[in-house]
Design an enzyme around this catalytic site. Structure first.
Site, short mmCIF file in Angstrom:
data_model
loop_
_atom_site.label_atom_id
_atom_site.label_comp_id
_atom_site.label_asym_id
_atom_site.label_seq_id
_atom_site.Cartn_x
_atom_site.Cartn_y
_atom_site.Cartn_z
CE LYS A 241 -2.38 1.68 3.72
NZ LYS A 241 -2.19 3.14 3.78
CG ASP B 100 -4.79 4.50 1.42
OD1 ASP B 100 -5.94 4.94 1.19
OD2 ASP B 100 -4.33 4.38 2.57
CE LYS C 150 -7.81 6.82 3.68
NZ LYS C 150 -6.32 6.67 3.67
CG ASP D 41 -11.48 17.49 -6.47
OD1 ASP D 41 -12.31 18.34 -6.86
OD2 ASP D 41 -10.29 17.76 -6.25
CB THR E 194 -11.41 4.43 12.06
OG1 THR E 194 -10.08 4.54 11.57
CG2 THR E 194 -12.16 3.39 11.28
NE ARG F 124 2.62 1.99 12.99
CZ ARG F 124 1.83 2.84 13.65
NH1 ARG F 124 2.35 3.76 14.43
NH2 ARG F 124 0.52 2.76 13.51
O1 C5P Z 1 1.49 0.50 10.98
P1 C5P Z 1 0.02 0.17 10.92
O2 C5P Z 1 -0.26 -1.31 10.78
O3 C5P Z 1 -0.74 0.79 12.08
O4 C5P Z 1 -0.47 0.86 9.58
C1 C5P Z 1 -1.82 0.88 9.21
C2 C5P Z 1 -2.00 1.55 7.91
O5 C5P Z 1 -3.40 1.63 7.66
C3 C5P Z 1 -1.48 2.99 7.84
O6 C5P Z 1 -1.08 3.23 6.48
C4 C5P Z 1 -2.70 3.81 8.17
O7 C5P Z 1 -2.67 5.09 7.59
C5 C5P Z 1 -3.81 2.98 7.55
N1 C5P Z 1 -5.13 3.17 8.15
C6 C5P Z 1 -5.39 2.94 9.48
N2 C5P Z 1 -6.65 3.14 9.98
C7 C5P Z 1 -7.62 3.53 9.17
C8 C5P Z 1 -7.39 3.75 7.83
C9 C5P Z 1 -6.11 3.56 7.33
O8 C5P Z 1 -4.51 2.56 10.23
N3 C5P Z 1 -8.83 3.68 9.66
#
Ligand code: C5P
Length: 234
Positions: A36, A63, A65, A68, A122, A213
């Site tokens: 992603k 991603d 989003k 517009d 969220t 992460r």
């Molecule tokens: O490092 P981690 O597993 O927390 O990364 C989650 C990814 O999903 C990040 O790119 C974050 O921006 C994205 N994301 C999220 N929660 C959401 C929408 C997208 O963590 N509601």
């Protein structure tokens, strides 16, 4: 039996520049994960990086989003498709005309990417939503925006794993549900508030798991990826 939509893990490349992203990707396997690219990395490293990831054999979820006027979103979705990405997304709050414009834009594209929508971020509380005039309970708003997107012909939604069960009950097995907020058992939750394990998220109805992460900060990203993949079949 072979999982029909494998690989289900989408590694979030949340980096400020191309080099560390490419170094990480060199240690991953396109047979085990998709990637992603979000706003930070895309703004810094641009379409060239996306093409390089595609050239290395990875399915890329762009991603960005989009949100517009319909014409602009239509053009943006076509531009994304021309990079060869596997999935692209828009905000359902852009409305049904914008959603349909995005869908129709892909009808003339060879090998169109999957097109999914974000319902509500969220990060927004009920209070944040009220401030911008959204008075409905969050769950109802998520259901209504999901219906809007699916009626416009989109392939699915980004949602929390906790919403996946509700959306499956309401909309059946067809929509793709892409869920972040995933943490393997025992791993650091970082800034994520409501987490679910990979296996529980699949059980709840997720199609694809966005995981950042726990893989990108691992000393051995491929081993962590393999462990998570294994846990899905446990
Ligand atoms: O490092 P981690 O597993 O927390 O990364 C989650 C990814 O999903 C990040 O790119 C974050 O921006 C994205 N994301 C999220 N929660 C959401 C929408 C997208 O963590 N509601």
């Amino acid at each position: 039996m072979q999982d029909p939509i494998s690989p289900r893990i989408i590694v979030a490349l949340d980096y400020a520049e191309a080099q560390p992203a490419l170094e990480l990707v060199a240690r991953l396997d396109p047979g085990l994960c998709r990637l992603k690219v979000g706003k930070e990395l895309f703004t810094a490293a641009g379409p060239d990086l996306v093409r390089r990831l595609v050239d290395r054999g990875f399915d890329v979820f762009l991603d960005l989003k989009f949100h517009d006027i319909p014409h602009t979103v239509q053009k943006a979705v076509v531009a994304a498709a021309s990079l060869g990405v596997w999935m692209v997304n828009v905000h359902a709050l852009g409305g049904s005309e914008m959603l349909r414009a995005a869908r129709e834009a892909l009808e003339s594209v060879d090998r169109p990417p999957k097109l999914i929508a974000v319902s509500l971020l969220t990060s927004m509380s009920q209070h944040d939503l009220e401030e911008i005039g959204i008075e409905k309970p969050v769950q109802q708003e998520v259901l209504d925006l999901t219906r809007l997107a699916l009626d416009a012909g989109l392939d699915g939604m980004v949602c929390s794993a906790r919403e996946a069960e509700l959306l499956r009950r309401e909309f059946g097995e067809t929509p793709l549900l892409v869920t972040p907020g995933i943490r393997p058992q025992g791993s650091d939750r970082d800034d994520q508030q409501r987490i679910m394990t990979p296996a529980a998220a699949l059980q709840a109805g997720s199609s694809y798991l966005v995981i950042g992460r726990p893989i990108t900060r691992s000393e051995d990203p491929l081993a962590s990826l393999r462990d998570i993949e294994q846990s899905l079949h446990g």
